[in-house]
Design an enzyme around this catalytic site. Structure first.
Site, PDB file in Angstrom:
ATOM      1  N   ASP A 118     -44.774 -11.044  -2.612  1.00  0.00           N
ATOM      2  CA  ASP A 118     -44.181 -10.989  -1.277  1.00  0.00           C
ATOM      3  C   ASP A 118     -44.407  -9.600  -0.703  1.00  0.00           C
ATOM      4  O   ASP A 118     -44.708  -8.647  -1.442  1.00  0.00           O
ATOM      5  CB  ASP A 118     -42.698 -11.342  -1.314  1.00  0.00           C
ATOM      6  CG  ASP A 118     -41.875 -10.376  -2.165  1.00  0.00           C
ATOM      7  OD1 ASP A 118     -42.326 -10.046  -3.288  1.00  0.00           O
ATOM      8  OD2 ASP A 118     -40.792  -9.946  -1.717  1.00  0.00           O
ATOM      9  N   GLU A 183     -39.265  -9.853  -4.354  1.00  0.00           N
ATOM     10  CA  GLU A 183     -39.024  -8.471  -4.771  1.00  0.00           C
ATOM     11  C   GLU A 183     -38.630  -7.593  -3.595  1.00  0.00           C
ATOM     12  O   GLU A 183     -37.753  -6.729  -3.719  1.00  0.00           O
ATOM     13  CB  GLU A 183     -40.276  -7.906  -5.450  1.00  0.00           C
ATOM     14  CG  GLU A 183     -40.046  -6.593  -6.197  1.00  0.00           C
ATOM     15  CD  GLU A 183     -40.148  -5.350  -5.327  1.00  0.00           C
ATOM     16  OE1 GLU A 183     -39.669  -4.289  -5.749  1.00  0.00           O
ATOM     17  OE2 GLU A 183     -40.696  -5.450  -4.200  1.00  0.00           O
ATOM     18  N   ASP A 212     -46.325  -1.805 -10.175  1.00  0.00           N
ATOM     19  CA  ASP A 212     -45.729  -1.885  -8.839  1.00  0.00           C
ATOM     20  C   ASP A 212     -45.256  -0.498  -8.412  1.00  0.00           C
ATOM     21  O   ASP A 212     -44.123  -0.309  -8.012  1.00  0.00           O
ATOM     22  CB  ASP A 212     -44.560  -2.878  -8.856  1.00  0.00           C
ATOM     23  CG  ASP A 212     -43.984  -3.117  -7.465  1.00  0.00           C
ATOM     24  OD1 ASP A 212     -44.684  -2.857  -6.480  1.00  0.00           O
ATOM     25  OD2 ASP A 212     -42.825  -3.556  -7.376  1.00  0.00           O
ATOM     26  N   HIS A 244     -16.013   0.942  29.147  1.00  0.00           N
ATOM     27  CA  HIS A 244     -16.659   1.808  30.135  1.00  0.00           C
ATOM     28  C   HIS A 244     -16.152   3.233  29.919  1.00  0.00           C
ATOM     29  O   HIS A 244     -14.935   3.474  29.930  1.00  0.00           O
ATOM     30  CB  HIS A 244     -16.308   1.310  31.541  1.00  0.00           C
ATOM     31  CG  HIS A 244     -17.066   1.990  32.638  1.00  0.00           C
ATOM     32  ND1 HIS A 244     -16.958   3.336  32.913  1.00  0.00           N
ATOM     33  CD2 HIS A 244     -17.944   1.485  33.551  1.00  0.00           C
ATOM     34  CE1 HIS A 244     -17.721   3.654  33.945  1.00  0.00           C
ATOM     35  NE2 HIS A 244     -18.338   2.531  34.355  1.00  0.00           N
ATOM     36  N   THR A 346     -23.677   4.202  29.654  1.00  0.00           N
ATOM     37  CA  THR A 346     -22.447   4.958  29.406  1.00  0.00           C
ATOM     38  C   THR A 346     -21.334   4.032  28.923  1.00  0.00           C
ATOM     39  O   THR A 346     -20.378   3.734  29.641  1.00  0.00           O
ATOM     40  CB  THR A 346     -22.013   5.700  30.682  1.00  0.00           C
ATOM     41  OG1 THR A 346     -21.872   4.739  31.751  1.00  0.00           O
ATOM     42  CG2 THR A 346     -23.040   6.748  31.060  1.00  0.00           C
ATOM     43  N   SER A 433     -36.711   2.782  -6.139  1.00  0.00           N
ATOM     44  CA  SER A 433     -36.028   1.922  -7.096  1.00  0.00           C
ATOM     45  C   SER A 433     -36.848   0.662  -7.358  1.00  0.00           C
ATOM     46  O   SER A 433     -37.267  -0.006  -6.418  1.00  0.00           O
ATOM     47  CB  SER A 433     -34.651   1.523  -6.565  1.00  0.00           C
ATOM     48  OG  SER A 433     -33.891   2.668  -6.254  1.00  0.00           O
TER      49      SER A 433
END
Length: 489
Positions: A118, A183, A212, A244, A346, A433
């Site tokens: 993937d 993954e 990987d 507002h 705003t 990771s």
């Protein structure tokens, strides 16, 4: 006719004189255009696991991979993982996981290869110079989403196997395969599947190899550690609707003001994390480990140039690498609910959510870290005296992974790199990771190695992701050499 006969005879004797592995290398060189065409076919499948509308393409990619293993003579089980519920309540199927096997010789070593097919989302309007789903070769590089992460490396493994077979050479090892399609979206369901298969699928596995990740420089590398990850959301609500600023500004406790203060309290300008106790569990740095950093080629000026900055948080090569790989870091990623379009609006947002993550290192625990973060931010919020609603959530958490570089599988990896590239491997960690590395090591209690073939500038997850032709082809040779070396342990 005589000349052709002589040439064939010379080729025959040359093949006889070269080693079987050299013949595999030559075969790989001779068929590199075929390998690139194969990668082109895979890149064309837009297997974005995080996009529900493309889930059918992820499943198609998994099925294509399974058929490729079948053609190599391997057996394949497409293991279903159930369904995934989307935020709108709709249920869609999770992509199956490929569990494959090739060879059952009880006298051979058994190696299990992990990879994923993937990819991250990619659109040409994001800044790609080529169509991300049309593999394009330019200046020796193969541009396309998934070329380096992780379709190219997965294909390189399969091509290495095919090279042995085409030359009628016996594979030096038995092989098992774990290839997934989620993954990039958290590998949902994979951890439980690995635990279920520990006593069966993994029962005869000796070594596990993952490709990987990438190199740090132009030198080949072996990766022996990755950081873990905790993703946090911090939500502050001040009203039940946007307000507002002309009518309500100056009269309400604004959610955005609180959130900015909370985010600012997490880390200082030198990168030091301000959450108390966060470094208490960091594993001590040994002299032996520090020595590994001294041998690494890493040019600070080139690094700054490639990312377009003039100053880093640290001044020496060792300090920069240690803080990228070895120590925890905290990064703030964005604010949801606030106006972010062009022009001016705003408005006081009623509810805003800050998003930040912490990269964990060995000995740090996600649950303990979550408690530290929650306690700290609640204290900061209380000290502000705000009446607004605060909610802190840990979205996901994974531990760091590290292994022993003296493991004999790493010796095999070093020898394979010397054989293919003629240099010594750099021993590196990853700052990112890859939770499956720790899961596989912890669940199976087997030796795990990360054997990357991607370059340091391949733009993984970014625009213009690429894999150089040289790394693709030499990486295929490296995998063949690794299989040869691991068989001799």
């Amino acid at each position: 006719m005589l000349t052709l006969f002589v040439l064939n005879l010379l080729l025959h004797f040359a093949m006889q004189a070269s080693s079987p592995l050299d013949q595999v290398f030559q075969y790989i060189d001779d068929h590199q255009d075929d390998y690139i065409q194969h990668l082109k076919e895979w890149i064309a499948i837009q297997s974005e696991s995080g996009n529900p509308t493309k889930r059918h393409e992820v499943i198609q990619m998994i099925q294509t991979l399974g058929k490729t293993i079948n053609r190599l003579g391997g057996s394949v089980e497409l293991t279903e993982l159930g369904k995934e519920q989307l935020p709108n309540g709709k249920m869609i199927p999770l992509p199956p996981v490929v569990l494959g096997e090739l060879g059952k010789d009880p006298n051979k070593t058994t190696v299990c290869i992990y990879g994923h097919v993937d990819v991250q989302p990619a659109r040409i309007e994001d800044g790609w110079v080529t169509d991300p789903y049309v593999l394009t070769e330019k200046d020796g590089n193969l541009y396309g989403r998934g070329s380096s992460d992780d379709k190219g490396p997965v294909l390189a493994w399969l091509h290495a196997i095919e090279a042995f077979q085409a030359l009628k050479q016996e594979l030096p090892v038995n092989l098992k395969f774990i290839f997934e399609g989620m993954e990039e979206s958290g590998s949902r369901g994979l951890d439980e599947l690995l635990r279920q298969k520990n006593d069966t699928f993994f029962s005869n596995v000796d070594y596990i190899v993952i490709s990987d990740s990438g190199w740090l420089s132009k030198k080949p590398a072996l990766t022996y550690g990755t950081r873990g990850l905790c993703d946090f959301f911090v939500e502050v609500q001040c009203a039940n609707q946007d307000l507002h600023s002309g009518l309500y500004g100056g009269s309400v406790h604004e959610a955005m003001t609180d959130l900015i203060a909370l985010l600012d309290s997490l880390v200082n300008s030198t990168g030091h994390i301000l959450i108390p106790g966060i470094n208490a569990d960091v594993a001590p740095l040994t002299d032996e480990e520090l020595h590994l950093y001294e041998a690494i080629e890493f040019n600070l000026e080139y690094f700054k140039h490639t990312i377009g900055t003039t100053e880093l948080l640290h001044k020496t090569k060792e300090d920069v690498l240690l803080h990228r790989w070895r120590f925890p870091s905290l990064s703030i990623h964005g604010i949801e609910g606030a106006f972010s379009g062009p022009g001016s609006k705003t408005v006081i947002p009623a509810k805003v959510t800050g998003k930040f993550s912490i990269r964990l290192v060995p000995n740090m625990d996600p649950e303990k870290l979550s408690n530290q973060v929650t306690t700290y931010l609640n204290r900061v919020f209380e000290e502000r005296g705000s009446p607004n609603k605060l909610r802190i959530t840990l979205q996901s958490g994974s531990k760091a992974w590290v292994t022993d570089v003296r493991d004999k599988q790493y010796d095999a990896g070093r020898r394979a790199i010397r054989k293919v590239f003629g240099v010594e491997a750099e021993m590196i960690r990853e700052g990112g990771s890859i939770p499956v590395a720790r899961t596989l090591q912890h669940t199976t209690q087997r030796s795990v190695i990360m054997l990357p073939i991607c370059g340091s500038d391949d733009a993984i997850h970014s625009q213009n992701e690429k894999l150089s032709r040289g790394n693709y082809i030499n990486g295929t040779k490296l995998f063949a050499a690794y299989l040869d070396e691991i068989s001799q342990l």
